[in-house]
Scaffold this active site. Structure first.
Site, PDB file in Angstrom:
ATOM      1  N   HIS A  64     -18.686  35.124 -11.436  1.00  0.00           N
ATOM      2  CA  HIS A  64     -17.560  34.198 -11.298  1.00  0.00           C
ATOM      3  C   HIS A  64     -18.032  32.753 -11.183  1.00  0.00           C
ATOM      4  O   HIS A  64     -17.262  31.892 -10.770  1.00  0.00           O
ATOM      5  CB  HIS A  64     -16.733  34.563 -10.053  1.00  0.00           C
ATOM      6  CG  HIS A  64     -16.004  35.873 -10.207  1.00  0.00           C
ATOM      7  ND1 HIS A  64     -15.749  36.715  -9.164  1.00  0.00           N
ATOM      8  CD2 HIS A  64     -15.502  36.488 -11.306  1.00  0.00           C
ATOM      9  CE1 HIS A  64     -15.105  37.785  -9.599  1.00  0.00           C
ATOM     10  NE2 HIS A  64     -14.949  37.674 -10.883  1.00  0.00           N
ATOM     11  N   LYS A  70     -15.414  36.754 -19.390  1.00  0.00           N
ATOM     12  CA  LYS A  70     -15.117  37.112 -20.784  1.00  0.00           C
ATOM     13  C   LYS A  70     -16.031  38.237 -21.224  1.00  0.00           C
ATOM     14  O   LYS A  70     -17.209  38.248 -20.904  1.00  0.00           O
ATOM     15  CB  LYS A  70     -15.388  35.861 -21.649  1.00  0.00           C
ATOM     16  CG  LYS A  70     -15.081  36.004 -23.094  1.00  0.00           C
ATOM     17  CD  LYS A  70     -13.741  35.380 -23.426  1.00  0.00           C
ATOM     18  CE  LYS A  70     -13.292  35.705 -24.830  1.00  0.00           C
ATOM     19  NZ  LYS A  70     -12.918  37.097 -25.008  1.00  0.00           N
ATOM     20  N   LYS A  94     -25.503  35.587 -21.964  1.00  0.00           N
ATOM     21  CA  LYS A  94     -25.217  35.175 -23.344  1.00  0.00           C
ATOM     22  C   LYS A  94     -24.360  33.902 -23.374  1.00  0.00           C
ATOM     23  O   LYS A  94     -24.680  32.945 -24.067  1.00  0.00           O
ATOM     24  CB  LYS A  94     -24.468  36.326 -24.018  1.00  0.00           C
ATOM     25  CG  LYS A  94     -24.328  36.213 -25.502  1.00  0.00           C
ATOM     26  CD  LYS A  94     -23.560  37.411 -26.052  1.00  0.00           C
ATOM     27  CE  LYS A  94     -24.176  38.725 -25.638  1.00  0.00           C
ATOM     28  NZ  LYS A  94     -23.430  39.870 -26.168  1.00  0.00           N
ATOM     29  N   ASP A  99     -24.017  28.051 -24.160  1.00  0.00           N
ATOM     30  CA  ASP A  99     -23.151  27.021 -23.556  1.00  0.00           C
ATOM     31  C   ASP A  99     -21.666  27.243 -23.818  1.00  0.00           C
ATOM     32  O   ASP A  99     -20.930  26.311 -24.157  1.00  0.00           O
ATOM     33  CB  ASP A  99     -23.561  25.619 -24.041  1.00  0.00           C
ATOM     34  CG  ASP A  99     -24.745  25.094 -23.257  1.00  0.00           C
ATOM     35  OD1 ASP A  99     -24.880  25.467 -22.086  1.00  0.00           O
ATOM     36  OD2 ASP A  99     -25.547  24.333 -23.829  1.00  0.00           O
ATOM     37  N   LYS A 106     -17.101  42.877 -18.841  1.00  0.00           N
ATOM     38  CA  LYS A 106     -17.071  43.936 -19.868  1.00  0.00           C
ATOM     39  C   LYS A 106     -16.123  45.018 -19.402  1.00  0.00           C
ATOM     40  O   LYS A 106     -15.988  45.271 -18.198  1.00  0.00           O
ATOM     41  CB  LYS A 106     -18.463  44.539 -20.060  1.00  0.00           C
ATOM     42  CG  LYS A 106     -18.643  45.200 -21.401  1.00  0.00           C
ATOM     43  CD  LYS A 106     -18.854  44.164 -22.477  1.00  0.00           C
ATOM     44  CE  LYS A 106     -19.115  44.760 -23.812  1.00  0.00           C
ATOM     45  NZ  LYS A 106     -19.514  43.715 -24.774  1.00  0.00           N
ATOM     46  N   SER A 362     -14.689  33.503 -30.085  1.00  0.00           N
ATOM     47  CA  SER A 362     -13.631  33.874 -29.133  1.00  0.00           C
ATOM     48  C   SER A 362     -13.256  32.681 -28.256  1.00  0.00           C
ATOM     49  O   SER A 362     -12.089  32.496 -27.902  1.00  0.00           O
ATOM     50  CB  SER A 362     -14.117  35.003 -28.217  1.00  0.00           C
ATOM     51  OG  SER A 362     -14.142  36.199 -28.922  1.00  0.00           O
TER      52      SER A 362
END
Ligand code: NAD
Length: 471
Positions: A64, A70, A94, A99, A106, A362
């Site tokens: 967090h 994501k 990742k 950045d 997940k 995304s």
């Protein structure tokens, strides 16, 4: 042979290896690598024949330090809590490496999609979304799922629709999930994004002549032989872009079989063959390999695992002939396998960097949903008209006319696809160069994976230090 450590332990071994190159206090390092929240859900599914089945599902939010979190949602019988947490951790690293301002998450549902009708898959997906809403594990500013193994646009559309129906007055509701169809707020180029990112990453890595010299390879992609394990979304698109970029795809495998032809396979032809025959096997001119795992041990310059985790292990790594391993899948190499590859001098382009194309696009989809404006919508015509006026002025001064083809090429306002592709290229190239620089700065002992993880640790630890939580 199954790996000795769990998937999350394997990710943490890579973390610990990188952490040795930093001097943060142990408590801070522990905070960076620990999983912040995980939720195990069970719910009933009414099958089409009226039977009730209990479905197991998870969502893990690893970090967090940035929100929203994501990460994809995976449908597979192999899904379990450890795997979901491990994949969430990889997402954290990742996003940080490229950045993209998200924490990692997940999700997974423990099912074999082949055993369920479309109506049953829709019920599972909508109920899973409902559970996520109830537990506050989804939302544009909370946690934003995306496709992964076994899921795609269709499932993302069901998730968006379910979320919207529970939060009808939320203006930015569509930003609760990415990887949606275009008609439901998706973005141009998302489906191909991970494979395109894999292509940009490999192209950049192959562009450094001094690195290629060490491997006994010539610089550039042209003529490089490539073997790919997995011919789904990521495998197919990686193959397609690499072939277009001059590489020769010599081996391909999916669950239906493995094929090899040192002269090259022809990606679109193989795709059509599989569509027609429901199998990769018996492709004209290619050899059928005796088993699926044989694909990893074929002669090639570049091996791309693009299927699942734990494929290159302490058992088979010594037999791998590729000089470069480009990890398109998440976690395809175990730490034991990695050690053997390092000792052999194999150049591993790590998953935490290489498959970041999907989350990068995304991010743009999420931004588009929040802004309610298509990329390029405001400026495209303006740019095109300005360019045309400029060309007209040049024609007036020179007395010469541009041809229609020249005019169309030079006076071109960027479309959403143009902008997204250029931004992806910029992201992948910049991140590779940063990782490569870090690995050189760290010296002999630091491979690309370690260097990428060191960068991630610095950025995440730095954000906690900025918050004043750690000295
Ligand atoms: P997918 O379901 O579209 O394709 C998976 C492919 O792997 C299929 O062709 C399947 O037949 C094949 N496969 C499975 N087990 C195999 C085996 N033992 N041997 C040979 N082939 C096998 O999934 P995908 O979206 O392409 O994801 C593949 C990998 O990439 C996963 O590790 C996923 O986490 C990772 N990834 C995907 C994305 C994305 O945008 N889809 C983004 C980042 C990472």
């Amino acid at each position: 042979m199954p790996p000795e450590d769990s998937f999350f332990q394997q990710v943490n071994l890579n973390f610990d290896r990188a952490a040795q190159f930093t001097d943060y206090p142990p408590g801070l390092l522990e905070q960076v690598k620990i999983c912040n929240s995980v939720c195990h859900m069970t719910f009933p599914l009414e099958r089409d024949d009226g039977e009730i089945e209990v479905i197991h599902a998870w969502r893990a939010e690893h970090s967090h330090h940035k929100q929203p979190t994501k990460g994809g949602v995976r449908y597979s019988t192999l899904v379990n809590e450890d795997e979901v947490i491990a994949l969430a951790a990889l997402m954290t690293y990742k996003c940080t490496i490229v950045d993209v301002p998200f924490g990692g998450a997940k999700g997974g549902v423990q099912i074999d999609t082949k055993n369920y009708s479309t109506a049953e898959l829709e019920r599972i997906t909508r109920r899973y979304t409902y559970e996520l809403i109830q537990k506050n594990f989804i939302g544009p500013g909370i946690d934003v799922p995306a496709p992964d193994y076994g899921t795609g646009e269709r499932e993302m559309a069901w998730i968006a629709d379910t979320y919207k129906s529970f939060t009808p007055d939320k203006l930015e509701g569509l930003a609760c999930v990415t990887g949606k169809p275009m008609e439901l707020g998706g973005i141009q180029g998302r489906t191909a994004a991970t494979g395109r990112g894999v292509y940009f990453g490999i192209r950049e890595a192959c562009g450094f002549s001094e690195d290629m010299k060490v491997l006994g390879l010539t610089p550039g992609l042209e003529g490089k032989s490539v073997v790919i394990q997995g011919f789904g979304n990521v495998g197919y698109h990686s193959a397609k872009f690499l072939e277009e970029g001059g590489a020769v795809i010599v081996g391909l495998a999916d669950m239906t079989g493995a094929i090899y032809n040192p002269k090259g396979l022809g990606v679109e032809e193989v795709f059509e063959h599989r569509t027609e025959k429901d199998s990769l096997l018996d492709f004209p001119g290619a050899t059928n390999l005796p088993s699926l795992t044989d694909i990893l041990e074929q002669e090639c310059d570049i091996l791309i695992p693009a299927a699942l985790e734990n494929q290159i292990t302490g058992e088979n790594a010594s037999r791998i002939k590729a000089k470069i391993i480009a990890e398109a899948a998440n976690g395809p190499t175990t730490p034991e396998g990695d050690e053997i590859l390092r000792a052999k001098g194999v150049w591993v382009i790590p998953d935490v960097y290489l498959n970041a194309g999907g989350v990068t696009i995304s991010y743009f989809e999420w931004l588009k949903n929040l802004s309610h404006v298509r990329f390029g919508q405001l400026e495209r015509r303006f740019e095109e008209n300005r360019d045309r006026n400029l060309l007209k002025a040049m024609e007036d001064v020179s007395g010469q006319q541009f041809s229609k083809t020249e005019r169309d090429r030079l006076a071109h306002g960027a479309t959403e696809e143009d902008l997204v592709e250029a931004a992806l290229e910029e992201t992948m190239v910049t991140a590779y160069d940063e990782i490569r620089r870090e690995s050189k700065a760290l010296g002999e002992a630091a491979d690309l994976r370690t260097a990428a993880m060191v960068l991630a640790i610095h950025k995440i630890a730095g954000s906690y230090i900025q918050l004043g939580i750690f000295p």
